[in-house]
Design an enzyme around this catalytic site. Structure first.
Site, short mmCIF file in Angstrom:
data_model
loop_
_atom_site.label_atom_id
_atom_site.label_comp_id
_atom_site.label_asym_id
_atom_site.label_seq_id
_atom_site.Cartn_x
_atom_site.Cartn_y
_atom_site.Cartn_z
N TYR A 140 -44.69 5.45 15.88
CA TYR A 140 -45.04 6.41 14.83
C TYR A 140 -44.33 7.75 15.03
O TYR A 140 -44.04 8.46 14.08
CB TYR A 140 -46.56 6.68 14.84
CG TYR A 140 -47.38 5.79 13.97
CD1 TYR A 140 -47.41 4.42 14.17
CD2 TYR A 140 -48.14 6.33 12.93
CE1 TYR A 140 -48.18 3.60 13.36
CE2 TYR A 140 -48.91 5.52 12.11
CZ TYR A 140 -48.93 4.16 12.34
OH TYR A 140 -49.69 3.36 11.54
N LYS A 187 -47.00 -6.62 23.51
CA LYS A 187 -45.98 -7.64 23.28
C LYS A 187 -45.06 -7.61 24.50
O LYS A 187 -43.85 -7.37 24.40
CB LYS A 187 -45.24 -7.33 21.97
CG LYS A 187 -44.30 -8.40 21.49
CD LYS A 187 -44.98 -9.62 20.92
CE LYS A 187 -43.96 -10.70 20.60
NZ LYS A 187 -44.57 -12.00 20.24
N ASP A 219 -49.56 -11.09 18.71
CA ASP A 219 -49.62 -12.20 17.74
C ASP A 219 -50.84 -13.07 18.01
O ASP A 219 -51.57 -13.48 17.11
CB ASP A 219 -48.31 -13.00 17.71
CG ASP A 219 -47.72 -13.27 19.08
OD1 ASP A 219 -48.29 -12.79 20.10
OD2 ASP A 219 -46.69 -13.97 19.17
N ASP A 243 -53.17 0.13 14.60
CA ASP A 243 -53.27 0.33 13.16
C ASP A 243 -53.46 -1.02 12.46
O ASP A 243 -54.35 -1.19 11.63
CB ASP A 243 -51.99 1.02 12.65
CG ASP A 243 -52.03 1.21 11.15
OD1 ASP A 243 -53.06 1.69 10.64
OD2 ASP A 243 -51.05 0.85 10.47
N ASP A 247 -57.22 -2.81 10.61
CA ASP A 247 -57.39 -3.31 9.23
C ASP A 247 -57.78 -4.78 9.24
O ASP A 247 -58.64 -5.22 8.47
CB ASP A 247 -56.10 -3.15 8.41
CG ASP A 247 -56.02 -1.80 7.70
OD1 ASP A 247 -56.49 -0.81 8.28
OD2 ASP A 247 -55.50 -1.76 6.57
C1 IPM Z 1 -54.86 4.81 9.61
C2 IPM Z 1 -53.91 4.95 8.44
C3 IPM Z 1 -52.79 5.90 8.84
C4 IPM Z 1 -52.06 5.31 10.03
C5 IPM Z 1 -51.81 6.23 7.70
C6 IPM Z 1 -52.52 6.79 6.49
C7 IPM Z 1 -50.69 7.13 8.14
O1 IPM Z 1 -53.41 3.72 8.05
O2 IPM Z 1 -55.45 5.82 10.02
O3 IPM Z 1 -55.04 3.69 10.09
O4 IPM Z 1 -51.15 4.48 9.87
O5 IPM Z 1 -52.38 5.69 11.15
MN MN Z 2 -54.28 2.03 9.09
#
Ligand code: IPM
Ligand code: MN
Length: 352
Positions: A140, A187, A219, A243, A247
């Site tokens: 990042y 990884k 993975d 990240d 999700d």
């Molecule tokens: C998160 C979000 C952020 C990230 C974005 C909005 C930059 O997806 O906080 O998980 O990738 O860290």
């Molecule tokens: Mn995110």
């Protein structure tokens, strides 16, 4: 107790979920005689429009002077394909870096009353783990760019031993209070940074003989979160993997809208739901406020207001038990609005 809290509502559903969060916090502060002072500050697409910067210096300044930052969400699809070279998300990344928020804590809890997960029920009973995501390093924040002719692009992934050690120790400390297990996700069969993570984390593990450390490649971890989520206690991982996995993990809980997070720095901390700005739902009073409300509860914990935190969590649990929920986690025939969920939680706290 007196606290100064910087509030960034942000884009999309940010203002709606934050309104409910402050309402709920007010019921806590009234009950316990705390004096929370909220200061709204500008960030994200509104800040681009008003001052040409998704994270103005003034906002950073106020955040750094506050006792904590409450963050809604940023992002607007109109910046996806435009040429101004600036996105609302850049503001969030800049603030994380400026506040040195190196450790992002994302609890993944499955509530048995919520039935919207695509995963089989028997795999989910009692799932409760925490993702420790490194937040100010890695791909990042490494050097990035394009070749002169624009034909090639690069993003460097860089980690120092120091960066890994800081979050590593926090993950082990947390495991001690839980099921004594840390899973490092990386990884290491391909990436040199992952091999450095293993080296540093294995060394830290020597100081925590009671904690069981194991390793999974990213993975495989992505697969295990779906097939076998009960095996996890603490997942420790880098910025990018954390990240993606958070999700993914949200899906097994039924909704990304449920997930809170705490971003801890050396001196300052910020509390933000995991979800994005959900622009399609903006202004419709349908967004789930629980991710943001539970982030506020992590803030209370950070302030060492343990009783306050537990009453807030009890109220959230009660809203779920009584099915006072938004349509992402309940059949839309019976669902409540963003505002109704906030009011239920507020009243529950008042009546305790
Ligand atoms: C998160 C979000 C952020 C990230 C974005 C909005 C930059 O997806 O906080 O998980 O990738 O860290
Ligand atoms: Mn995110």
């Amino acid at each position: 107790m007196k606290k100064n809290i910087a509030v960034i509502e942000g884009d999309g559903i940010g203002p709606e979920i934050m309104k409910q969060t402050i309402k709920v916090l007010n019921s806590i502060t009234r009950k316990y005689n705390h004096d929370f002072h909220y200061q709204n500050v500008l960030a994200g697409s509104l800040a681009i429009e008003k001052v040409g910067d998704p994270m103005p210096e003034e906002t950073i300044d106020i955040c750094l002077k506050s006792d904590a930052v409450l963050f809604g969400c940023v992002g607007d699809p109109k910046y996806d394909h435009n040429s101004i070279g600036m996105r609302p998300e850049d503001g969030l990344l800049k603030l994380r870096k400026k506040m040195n928020l190196y450790c992002n804590i994302r609890p993944i809890i499955v509530y048995s009353q919520i039935d919207k997960s695509p995963i089989k029920k028997e795999l989910l009973n009692g799932v409760n783990f925490i993702i420790y995501r490194e937040l100010t390093g890695g791909i990042y924040f490494g050097e990035k760019g394009r070749s002169k002719n624009g034909e090639k692009a690069y993003d460097y992934c860089v980690y120092s031993k120091k960066e890994i050690e800081k979050i590593g120790r926090m993950a082990f400390q947390s495991a001690l209070l839980r099921k004594n297990k840390v899973t490092l996700v990386d990884k290491a069969n391909v990436l040199e940074t992952s091999r450095l993570w293993r080296e540093v984390i294995q060394k830290i593990a020597l100081d925590y003989p009671d904690v069981n450390l194991d390793f999974l490649y990213i993975d495989n971890a992505a697969m295990q979160i779906i097939m076998n989520p009960k095996i996890f206690d603490i997942i420790l991982t880098d910025n990018m993997f954390g990240d993606i996995l958070s999700d993914e993990a949200s899906v097994i809980t039924s909704s990304l809208g449920l997930l809170p997070s705490a971003s801890i720095g050396n001196k300052k901390s910020m509390f933000e739901p995991v979800h994005g700005s959900y622009p399609q739902a903006k202004g419709k009073n349908i967004a789930n406020p629980l991710g943001c409300i539970l982030s506020a509860s992590m803030m209370l914990e950070h302030f060492e207001m343990h009783e306050e935190k537990s009453i807030l969590e009890k109220a959230v649990k009660k809203s779920i038990e009584d099915q006072v929920c938004t349509s992402d986690i309940i059949d839309s025939k019976f669902s409540s609005t963003t505002e109704e969920v906030g009011s239920f939680i507020e009243k529950y706290i008042q009546n305790q």
